[in-house]
Design an enzyme around this catalytic site. Structure first.
Site, PDB file in Angstrom:
ATOM      1  N   ASP A  31       0.834  -1.208   0.000  1.00 21.49           N
ATOM      2  CA  ASP A  31       0.000   0.000   0.000  1.00 21.49           C
ATOM      3  C   ASP A  31       0.863   1.252   0.000  1.00 21.49           C
ATOM      4  O   ASP A  31       1.986   1.240   0.506  1.00 21.49           O
ATOM      5  CB  ASP A  31      -0.902  -0.036   1.252  1.00 21.49           C
ATOM      6  CG  ASP A  31      -2.049   0.961   1.142  1.00 21.49           C
ATOM      7  OD1 ASP A  31      -2.307   1.483   0.034  1.00 21.49           O
ATOM      8  OD2 ASP A  31      -2.680   1.226   2.182  1.00 21.49           O
ATOM      9  N   HIS A  48       3.010   3.468  -8.739  1.00 15.27           N
ATOM     10  CA  HIS A  48       2.848   2.043  -9.065  1.00 15.27           C
ATOM     11  C   HIS A  48       4.101   1.522  -9.786  1.00 15.27           C
ATOM     12  O   HIS A  48       4.550   0.410  -9.554  1.00 15.27           O
ATOM     13  CB  HIS A  48       1.620   1.833  -9.952  1.00 15.27           C
ATOM     14  CG  HIS A  48       0.324   2.175  -9.263  1.00 15.27           C
ATOM     15  ND1 HIS A  48       0.034   1.749  -7.992  1.00 15.27           N
ATOM     16  CD2 HIS A  48      -0.753   2.905  -9.662  1.00 15.27           C
ATOM     17  CE1 HIS A  48      -1.176   2.198  -7.634  1.00 15.27           C
ATOM     18  NE2 HIS A  48      -1.662   2.912  -8.634  1.00 15.27           N
ATOM     19  N   LEU A 142      11.067 -20.437  -4.762  1.00 17.88           N
ATOM     20  CA  LEU A 142      10.010 -19.598  -4.178  1.00 17.88           C
ATOM     21  C   LEU A 142       8.733 -19.641  -5.030  1.00 17.88           C
ATOM     22  O   LEU A 142       8.802 -19.587  -6.264  1.00 17.88           O
ATOM     23  CB  LEU A 142      10.530 -18.142  -4.139  1.00 17.88           C
ATOM     24  CG  LEU A 142       9.519 -17.053  -3.806  1.00 17.88           C
ATOM     25  CD1 LEU A 142       9.146 -17.102  -2.322  1.00 17.88           C
ATOM     26  CD2 LEU A 142      10.089 -15.671  -4.151  1.00 17.88           C
TER      27      LEU A 142
END
Ligand code: FPP
Length: 265
Positions: A31, A48, A142
């Site tokens: 956020d 962003h 991962l």
């Protein structure tokens, strides 16, 4: 002690992090991209874009540390309500990330998964997602779980519909519906619940992210905005996580039992 940005595995102990007690699954509510840009008088999309660089850094570090699962809240169902140019800009960023990172993901044996409703995304983004998920599906390093057009309540509702269909077909007795039946009907079926949930930019809420899965998750909130969240911030979160005592509703345990409790979760 502050951790440095150039942390590597050997440095972990020096920074107060025990490599043997790292979380298996870290979830992140990324956020603050908009605020990061607005504070600089820039369009929100710059935030962003810079947030994408943080994604790359945190994926890299998680992989190096040997963390098994990293869930990233990249786009919520509520985010569809944002201005069209912001939504389309985010979609472009996502597609760019997928296409430019695939080679590295293959090299690093990173597996990509998606939760949410990707069918709502633009066709070209869906295609890039399908391609990356397909190409990386056998990678054993991962696992990055991207939450896209995601709503935890909708995920739970969808699981309920699937379970109801099994009951209707006669494949399942209502009495046999347990927590595991529900967990295995969610988008995250087969993935252990997050041990640690990080939320950047200081907001203290879950925002409809992994509501079922975070029942016993440690929550770490940082004021740092996502575009500024880099290696040192992630390591700080890991250090704080390790300083907490996880009791899962039980009582403090004898030191010898700690490994067992962790193994059970
Ligand atoms: C929240 O910040 C962030 C998002 C809605 C999108 C997250 C997207 C990225 C990090 C970029 C690309 C993602 C990937 C996976 C490559 P906000 O806009 O709500 O910030 P604000 O609360 O300050 O307005």
């Amino acid at each position: 002690m502050r951790v440095t940005a150039q942390a590597n595995l050997r440095d972990l102990a020096a920074h107060g992090i025990d490599p043997a007690r790292l979380p298996e699954h870290v979830a992140i509510i990324m956020d603050g991209n908009g605020r990061w840009a607005q504070r600089r008088g820039l369009n929100r999309l710059y935030g962003h874009r810079r947030g994408k660089t943080s994604v790359r850094a945190i994926v890299q570090l998680s992989r190096k540390l040997g963390i098994r699962y990293l869930s990233l809240y990249a786009f919520s169902t509520e985010n569809w309500g944002r201005p069209t140019d912001e939504v389309s800009g985010l979609m472009r960023l996502l597609k760019h990330y997928l296409t430019t990172e695939l080679e590295r993901m293959m090299k690093d044996r990173v597996r990509l998964m998606v939760i949410g409703n990707p069918r709502k995304l633009p066709k070209d983004v869906q295609q890039a997602l399908r391609h990356s998920v397909e190409q990386t599906r056998h990678n054993d390093g991962l696992t990055v779980i991207l939450a896209l057009s995601y709503s935890a309540r909708e995920e739970i509702a969808s699981a309920m519909r699937a379970i109801a269909r099994r009951v209707k077909r006669g494949d399942l007795e209502p009495e046999d519906i347990g927590e595991d039946t529900i967990a295995q009907s969610l988008g995250t079926a087969g993935i252990p619940d997050p041990d640690l949930l990080i939320r950047t930019s200081g907001e203290v809420r879950l925002s409809n992210f992994l509501l079922w899965q975070v029942a016993y998750t440690e929550i770490y909130i940082t004021e740092t905005l996502w575009p500024d969240f880099r290696e040192r911030d992630f390591l700080e979160a890991l250090r704080e996580f390790q300083s907490r005592e996880r009791r899962f509703g039980g009582v403090p345990e004898a030191p010898a039992d700690q490994g067992r409790l962790r193994a059970a979760h």
